[in-house]
Design a protein around this motif. Structure first.
Motif, mmCIF file in Angstrom:
data_model
loop_
_atom_site.group_PDB
_atom_site.id
_atom_site.type_symbol
_atom_site.label_atom_id
_atom_site.label_comp_id
_atom_site.label_asym_id
_atom_site.label_seq_id
_atom_site.Cartn_x
_atom_site.Cartn_y
_atom_site.Cartn_z
ATOM 1 N N GLY A 34 0.836 -1.210 0.000
ATOM 2 C CA GLY A 34 0.000 0.000 0.000
ATOM 3 C C GLY A 34 0.863 1.248 0.000
ATOM 4 N N MET A 35 1.945 1.223 0.801
ATOM 5 C CA MET A 35 2.838 2.387 0.858
ATOM 6 C C MET A 35 3.575 2.558 -0.466
ATOM 7 N N HIS A 36 3.912 1.424 -1.113
ATOM 8 C CA HIS A 36 4.686 1.529 -2.350
ATOM 9 C C HIS A 36 3.894 2.195 -3.480
ATOM 10 N N ALA A 37 2.565 2.266 -3.331
ATOM 11 C CA ALA A 37 1.751 2.943 -4.350
ATOM 12 C C ALA A 37 1.866 4.469 -4.240
ATOM 13 N N ILE A 38 2.315 4.955 -3.080
ATOM 14 C CA ILE A 38 2.362 6.421 -2.898
ATOM 15 C C ILE A 38 3.744 6.916 -2.479
ATOM 16 N N ALA A 39 4.661 5.967 -2.209
ATOM 17 C CA ALA A 39 5.979 6.356 -1.687
ATOM 18 C C ALA A 39 7.064 5.553 -2.401
ATOM 19 N N THR A 40 8.254 6.135 -2.505
ATOM 20 C CA THR A 40 9.367 5.463 -3.185
ATOM 21 C C THR A 40 10.181 4.681 -2.155
ATOM 22 N N PRO A 41 10.375 3.371 -2.381
ATOM 23 C CA PRO A 41 11.187 2.615 -1.425
ATOM 24 C C PRO A 41 12.643 3.101 -1.459
ATOM 25 N N LEU A 42 13.237 3.237 -0.299
ATOM 26 C CA LEU A 42 14.622 3.708 -0.222
ATOM 27 C C LEU A 42 15.543 2.535 -0.518
ATOM 28 N N GLU A 43 16.444 2.743 -1.428
ATOM 29 C CA GLU A 43 17.367 1.651 -1.766
ATOM 30 C C GLU A 43 18.786 2.130 -1.701
ATOM 31 N N ASN A 44 19.663 1.169 -1.482
ATOM 32 C CA ASN A 44 21.082 1.450 -1.429
ATOM 33 C C ASN A 44 21.652 1.051 -2.779
ATOM 34 N N VAL A 45 22.153 1.991 -3.535
ATOM 35 C CA VAL A 45 22.659 1.627 -4.864
ATOM 36 C C VAL A 45 24.189 1.683 -4.837
ATOM 37 N N SER A 46 24.804 0.489 -4.976
ATOM 38 C CA SER A 46 26.264 0.490 -5.042
ATOM 39 C C SER A 46 26.697 -0.512 -6.096
ATOM 40 N N CYS A 47 27.648 -0.158 -6.944
ATOM 41 C CA CYS A 47 28.181 -1.009 -8.019
ATOM 42 C C CYS A 47 27.046 -1.624 -8.841
#
Ligand code: AMP
Ligand code: GLY
Length: 450
Positions: A34-47
């Protein structure tokens, strides 16, 4: 503002939804479908590999928050606060809504909270903090013995008994209200001898059983003043008529019709202000939300517990009624400026009913499909808050936890809010869902059939 909500339950969905409907850009970690429909999941982007950041890795989280230019981080559950997330974020000069580790002891140690209340003269149940099973059994025995005396006698119309509580965090479980001596002995053995709650049970609070209506008063605090939100009532027992085991909460409503200005003023005078003064005397600047779990006893309001975060499901009932900007209120707490803002509410009532997996709070199956949410989501004054849900490999919404969904309806009377909520539930297909059919009925002037 860019706002990050930490957590994945119904309370966090209600927080994220409030920020979203008020025009903010919302991030979540980890969130839920439900949250993912209105909010961006925080991700760690490395390599070129992306993975979710851990809530427990405060340093990695703070880096992401700075990188994404997040203006405010809001903590839903208590555990990150107990682990000192506020202390770390403030050392990095990052704005986070929630109290420090030291202040969060009001929730993370019931033993500390009870001693605090004793020192600050805050009305609460008589208690003993015990380190061993033997001590706890003696304390419980003594309370039962007193129960035959005048103070707890039947002529006062009170139940007598004791309440056994592990001191540490147990996720809303662990408290046992006992009217039988044997029940109390069993509860103590589970904590102290069978170690059912691990280190959370290393101290046990044994207290007198109080009687009276309960209410949850959530206040915003900037360290210098405390400002209450609407009073709400949770329904903790699993079954209608308050029967069955305690749960995390099966439903809530707000505001409570019987909690009038007179009762609120008494709570303010005897509980809220003494708590603020007591914290200041301890050298604690409490900034964040403080939840007072209260019982209105014949002797006046008494504190059952403090929580250092929004209640779940109280948040799902209270937040849809909020008319002013929640982020602004939270920022005012962080800046010590609550005096300069005022809280505005929709002139409505709300009712939130929790749909749980069959078997909760014991073992339950997952993967059960849920259909029909879209119809509810399109309706005015109806809100669906996800908690234990997931998207399966076919892309369908399925159950994934104990408390699965919260449905909140608003109405110009409590009766209307209740009717709207239960009508919405009837539009859903969720096989074997368990929910209470009497949320808010205790406060309605004309209980309606559901
Ligand atoms: P707590 O986690 O301490 O709030 O306890 C959970 C629930 O147990 C409360 O919401 C009450 O319904 C009940 N409870 C806790 N302490 C007491 C008490 N001293 N007397 C009666 N009921 C209590
Ligand atoms: N509704 C009770 C709690 O959030 O602790």
């Amino acid at each position: 503002m860019n706002i990050l909500v930490l957590g994945s339950g119904g309370r966090e969905h209600a927080l994220a939804h409030t920020f979203w409907r008020q025009g903010h850009r919302v991030y979540c970690l980890p969130g839920n479908p439900g949250m993912h429909a209105i909010a961006t999941p925080l991700e760690n982007v490395s390599c070129h590999v992306s993975s979710a950041v851990s809530i427990d890795d405060h340093a990695a989280l703070a880096r992401q928050v700075a990188e994404k230019k997040i203006d405010l981080t809001v903590v839903g559950p208590e555990v990150p606060l107990e682990r000192g997330i506020q202390d770390f974020f403030s050392s990095q000069k990052l704005a986070l809504f929630g109290p420090t580790k030291k202040a969060a002891r009001l929730e993370s140690s019931k033993a500390w909270a009870k001693e605090f209340m004793r020192k600050a003269g805050i009305p609460t149940a008589a208690f003993t903090v015990c380190q061993t099973s033997q001590e706890a059994k003696r304390a419980a025995g003594a309370l039962f013995a007193q129960g035959h005396g005048e103070r707890h006698g039947e002529r006062h119309g009170e139940r007598h008994g004791v309440v056994i509580k592990p001191s540490g965090l147990t996720g809303g479980k662990g408290v046992v209200c006992c009217t039988q001596y044997s029940e109390a002995m069993q509860a103590i053995e589970q904590i102290a001898e069978e170690n059912c709650y691990g280190s959370a049970g290393s101290e046990i609070v044994v207290e007198e059983l109080l009687a009276g209506p309960e209410l949850s008063l959530l206040v915003l605090s900037d360290g210098k003043r405390m400002v209450p939100l609407l009073a709400a009532q949770d329904h903790k027992r699993l079954y209608d008529r308050d029967e069955g085991p305690n749960t995390g909460g099966m439903g809530a409503f707000a505001p409570i019709p019987f909690v009038d200005a007179h009762i609120l003023a008494e709570i303010e005078r005897t509980v809220v202000q003494p708590t603020l003064r007591g914290l200041q005397e301890e050298g604690i600047t409490y900034q964040g939300l403080l939840y007072f779990g209260l019982m209105l006893t014949p002797q006046g309001p008494k504190v059952l517990e403090y929580n250092c975060r929004f209640g779940d499901p109280e948040a799902q009932a209270i937040l849809p009624l909020l008319e002013c900007d929640l982020a602004e209120l939270m920022q005012a707490c962080i800046d010590g400026e609550l005096g300069s803002v005022s809280i505005r509410w929709k002139p409505l009532f709300s009712c939130c009913v929790v749909l749980a997996s069959c078997g909760y709070p014991g073992p339950f199956s997952t993967g059960i499909p849920i259909e029909g949410l879209e119809n509810i989501e399109k309706s005015e004054n109806l809100f669906t808050f996800h908690a234990g849900t997931a998207i399966n490999s076919s892309g369908d919404l399925v159950t994934a936890g104990g408390r699965v969904l919260g449905i909140t309806g608003l109405g110009s009377t409590l009766e209307e809010a209740v009717k709207k909520t239960y009508e919405a539930i009837r539009q859903l297909s969720f096989p074997w869902a368990h929910f209470r059919t009497d949320i808010a009925h205790c406060s309605m002037t004309q209980p309606i059939g559901t």
